[in-house]
Design an enzyme around this catalytic site. Structure first.
Site, PDB file in Angstrom:
ATOM      1  N   GLU A  26       0.455   5.232   0.537  1.00 23.12           N
ATOM      2  CA  GLU A  26      -0.452   6.270   1.025  1.00 23.12           C
ATOM      3  C   GLU A  26       0.038   7.659   0.624  1.00 23.12           C
ATOM      4  O   GLU A  26       1.152   7.818   0.101  1.00 23.12           O
ATOM      5  CB  GLU A  26      -0.605   6.135   2.541  1.00 23.12           C
ATOM      6  CG  GLU A  26      -1.213   4.791   2.910  1.00 23.12           C
ATOM      7  CD  GLU A  26      -1.524   4.638   4.393  1.00 23.12           C
ATOM      8  OE1 GLU A  26      -1.094   5.489   5.201  1.00 23.12           O
ATOM      9  OE2 GLU A  26      -2.203   3.656   4.730  1.00 23.12           O
ATOM     10  N   ASN A  27      -0.814   8.644   0.870  1.00 18.36           N
ATOM     11  CA  ASN A  27      -0.476  10.030   0.517  1.00 18.36           C
ATOM     12  C   ASN A  27      -1.161  10.953   1.512  1.00 18.36           C
ATOM     13  O   ASN A  27      -2.235  10.624   2.029  1.00 18.36           O
ATOM     14  CB  ASN A  27      -0.968  10.321  -0.909  1.00 18.36           C
ATOM     15  CG  ASN A  27      -0.438  11.635  -1.438  1.00 18.36           C
ATOM     16  OD1 ASN A  27      -1.008  12.690  -1.194  1.00 18.36           O
ATOM     17  ND2 ASN A  27       0.664  11.572  -2.148  1.00 18.36           N
ATOM     18  N   ALA A  28      -0.535  12.112   1.748  1.00  9.71           N
ATOM     19  CA  ALA A  28      -1.122  13.082   2.675  1.00  9.71           C
ATOM     20  C   ALA A  28      -2.521  13.492   2.196  1.00  9.71           C
ATOM     21  O   ALA A  28      -3.390  13.814   3.013  1.00  9.71           O
ATOM     22  CB  ALA A  28      -0.213  14.310   2.775  1.00  9.71           C
TER      23      ALA A  28
ATOM     24  N   GLU B  77      -2.894  -4.611  -3.276  1.00 12.80           N
ATOM     25  CA  GLU B  77      -3.339  -5.541  -4.319  1.00 12.80           C
ATOM     26  C   GLU B  77      -3.403  -4.865  -5.680  1.00 12.80           C
ATOM     27  O   GLU B  77      -3.018  -5.432  -6.699  1.00 12.80           O
ATOM     28  CB  GLU B  77      -4.730  -6.094  -3.972  1.00 12.80           C
ATOM     29  CG  GLU B  77      -4.785  -6.902  -2.690  1.00 12.80           C
ATOM     30  CD  GLU B  77      -5.081  -6.059  -1.450  1.00 12.80           C
ATOM     31  OE1 GLU B  77      -4.640  -4.891  -1.378  1.00 12.80           O
ATOM     32  OE2 GLU B  77      -5.752  -6.574  -0.546  1.00 12.80           O
TER      33      GLU B  77
ATOM     34  N   CYS C 106      -4.223   0.656  -2.606  1.00 11.20           N
ATOM     35  CA  CYS C 106      -4.035  -0.609  -1.890  1.00 11.20           C
ATOM     36  C   CYS C 106      -2.926  -1.446  -2.527  1.00 11.20           C
ATOM     37  O   CYS C 106      -2.668  -1.360  -3.739  1.00 11.20           O
ATOM     38  CB  CYS C 106      -5.312  -1.433  -1.948  1.00 11.20           C
ATOM     39  SG  CYS C 106      -6.703  -0.733  -1.060  1.00 11.20           S
TER      40      CYS C 106
ATOM     41  N   CYS D 150     -10.093  -5.413  -0.089  1.00 13.75           N
ATOM     42  CA  CYS D 150     -11.272  -4.547  -0.072  1.00 13.75           C
ATOM     43  C   CYS D 150     -12.082  -4.749  -1.355  1.00 13.75           C
ATOM     44  O   CYS D 150     -11.624  -5.367  -2.320  1.00 13.75           O
ATOM     45  CB  CYS D 150     -10.853  -3.080   0.073  1.00 13.75           C
ATOM     46  SG  CYS D 150     -10.227  -2.341  -1.448  1.00 13.75           S
TER      47      CYS D 150
ATOM     48  N   ASN E  98       0.834  -1.207   0.000  1.00 14.06           N
ATOM     49  CA  ASN E  98       0.000   0.000   0.000  1.00 14.06           C
ATOM     50  C   ASN E  98       0.866   1.253   0.000  1.00 14.06           C
ATOM     51  O   ASN E  98       1.913   1.318   0.656  1.00 14.06           O
ATOM     52  CB  ASN E  98      -1.047   0.008   1.129  1.00 14.06           C
ATOM     53  CG  ASN E  98      -0.504  -0.261   2.508  1.00 14.06           C
ATOM     54  OD1 ASN E  98       0.502  -0.930   2.683  1.00 14.06           O
ATOM     55  ND2 ASN E  98      -1.170   0.285   3.507  1.00 14.06           N
TER      56      ASN E  98
ATOM     57  N   CYS F 284     -10.509  -3.624  -4.704  1.00 14.18           N
ATOM     58  CA  CYS F 284      -9.453  -4.533  -5.170  1.00 14.18           C
ATOM     59  C   CYS F 284     -10.054  -5.819  -5.726  1.00 14.18           C
ATOM     60  O   CYS F 284      -9.571  -6.371  -6.709  1.00 14.18           O
ATOM     61  CB  CYS F 284      -8.477  -4.845  -4.040  1.00 14.18           C
ATOM     62  SG  CYS F 284      -7.415  -3.435  -3.649  1.00 14.18           S
TER      63      CYS F 284
END
Ligand code: THU
Length: 163
Positions: A64-66, A75, A73, A112, A62, A115
């Site tokens: 992520e970003n601010a 996957e 994700c 999820c 995964n 995905c």
């Protein structure tokens, strides 16, 4: 009124050694990928490893970003990398591991909905199932024969066409 009963199958294993050797190795690759996840906001790291029919293993984790919704994700990072780098090469299986940096994660983590929908399209296109192996940082391992087992009712491209 009609009622549909949907049958799905999930196999649970106590130890990785109960899996085929290729799947044990794939689970290890997913665990390696999990360690490199970029998840400073959720502190929940997810790793995925995909085995292709040519033997190549593609990892994803995964990112992520601010700006939270911009993240992706594990996957989808992995499966899009397959589509981008190995188009037309069949996908055999995907292993997924996940765990929090803050508490013990001892049960399997299932992908999820987004995905599942994404992976299903690859499965439909290649006309053969993609096995899914899921594990937390420890504990039981779940295995499904294909993505359809995880998403028996799904959105299909036919829905975009006039019938
Ligand atoms: N996440 C995944 O990577 N895969 C899933 O199937 C569910 C959630 C990630 C997204 C986010 O970075 C973090 O886990 C917490 O939701």
């Amino acid at each position: 009124m009609e009622k549909f009963v949907i049958h799905t199958e999930v196999f649970a294993f106590d130890q990785p050694e109960e899996l085929a050797l290729t799947e044990q190795k794939l689970l290890e690759a997913a665990t390696e990928a999990m360690r490199d996840a970029y998840a400073p906001y959720s502190r929940f790291k997810v790793g995925a490893a995909i085995l292709l029919e040519n033997g190549v293993v593609i990892k994803g984790n995964n990112q992520e970003n601010a700006a939270y919704p911009s993240g992706l994700c594990a996957e989808r990072v992995a499966i899009y990398a397959c589509g981008a780098n190995y188009p037309g090469i069949r996908i055999i299986s995907i292993a997924i591991t996940a765990g929090s940096l803050d508490f013990a994660s001892d049960h399997p983590i299932a992908p999820c909905g987004a995905c599942r929908q994404t992976m299903l399209e690859y499965e439909l296109n290649q006309e053969s199932p993609i096995a899914v192996i899921m594990r937390g940082r420890s504990g039981k391992i779940y295995r499904c024969e294909g993505i359809k087992q995880l998403l028996p009712i799904f959105f299909h491209e036919d829905g975009l066409k006039v019938r």
